[in-house]
Scaffold this motif. Structure first.
Motif, short mmCIF file in Angstrom:
data_model
loop_
_atom_site.label_atom_id
_atom_site.label_comp_id
_atom_site.label_asym_id
_atom_site.label_seq_id
_atom_site.Cartn_x
_atom_site.Cartn_y
_atom_site.Cartn_z
N ASP A 25 0.92 -1.18 -0.11
CA ASP A 25 -0.11 0.02 0.18
C ASP A 25 0.81 1.22 -0.09
OD1 ASP A 25 -2.22 -1.32 -0.11
OD2 ASP A 25 -2.73 -1.19 1.85
N LEU A 28 2.20 1.67 -3.48
CA LEU A 28 1.23 2.16 -4.52
C LEU A 28 0.95 3.68 -4.28
CD1 LEU A 28 -1.32 -0.87 -3.93
CD2 LEU A 28 0.00 -0.19 -6.15
N ALA A 29 0.85 4.07 -3.00
CA ALA A 29 0.69 5.43 -2.64
C ALA A 29 1.97 6.35 -3.32
CB ALA A 29 0.54 5.69 -1.12
#
Length: 188
Positions: A25, A28-29
């Protein structure tokens, strides 16, 4: 190479720990954010980010790279804020130990990148493992170029580099061991 699980250090409200498979995550950010990727050709697609993340986790597990997540202390927990990588690249001019970093927009301008880089460089065995370290921020990335100068890197001029299949004009910075100036007041 560093043993798995020992890429850890802290200084005040910033700490580093080695990247894990559960950090997708964060990747992805970071790599999906237009602002973060502005100087690196723009946001990457999720499948490409996932593949890069998996490769980086494997490289750390195999002891071929030092890639850490920078976390910041909040009121109730530690929160991922970015990452720092130290990897080897082979180029026509030889092998290079390359340092890179990314910080989420909400945590920029607070010294997270500088502290995380310092923490990584003062880990036991860093000098012996990596030798001279180079960084290649885009010439348009003012903050990263200032960070290199502030850490004591020497500006070797502009070069063309590739990242994620795109070519960029970068400033080539080099830090020779020992990394005294970069270590500053950091406690590993």
């Amino acid at each position: 190479m560093q043993d798995a699980g020992v890429l850890r250090a802290a200084d005040g409200d910033v700490r580093i720990r080695e990247v894990r498979s559960s950090d997708l995550d964060l990747y992805l950010a970071l790599r999906g954010d237009a602002g973060t990727m502005r100087d690196l050709g723009g946001p990457q697609p999720a499948d490409r980010i996932a593949g890069s993340h998996a490769r980086e986790v494997a490289e750390v597990a195999a002891g071929r790279a030092w890639i850490v997540v920078a976390e910041v202390r909040t009121e109730d927990r530690w929160q991922p804020a970015g990452n720092v990588s130290l990897v080897r690249h082979t180029a026509p001019e030889g092998t290079t130990s390359e340092l890179g970093w990314m910080v989420l927009p909400a945590h920029r301008g607070r010294g997270v990148a500088g502290t995380a880089v310092r923490l990584l460089l003062v880990l036991p065995g860093a000098t012996a493992t990596w030798g001279a370290v180079e960084a290649f921020p885009s010439t348009t990335n003012v903050a990263s170029n200032r960070l290199c100068a502030g850490l004591g890197f020497v500006d070797l001029g502009q070069v063309e580099r590739e990242f994620a299949g795109r070519r960029f004009t970068c400033t080539r910075w080099r830090l020779e061991p020992p990394y005294r100036r970069a270590a500053g007041s950091v406690r590993a």
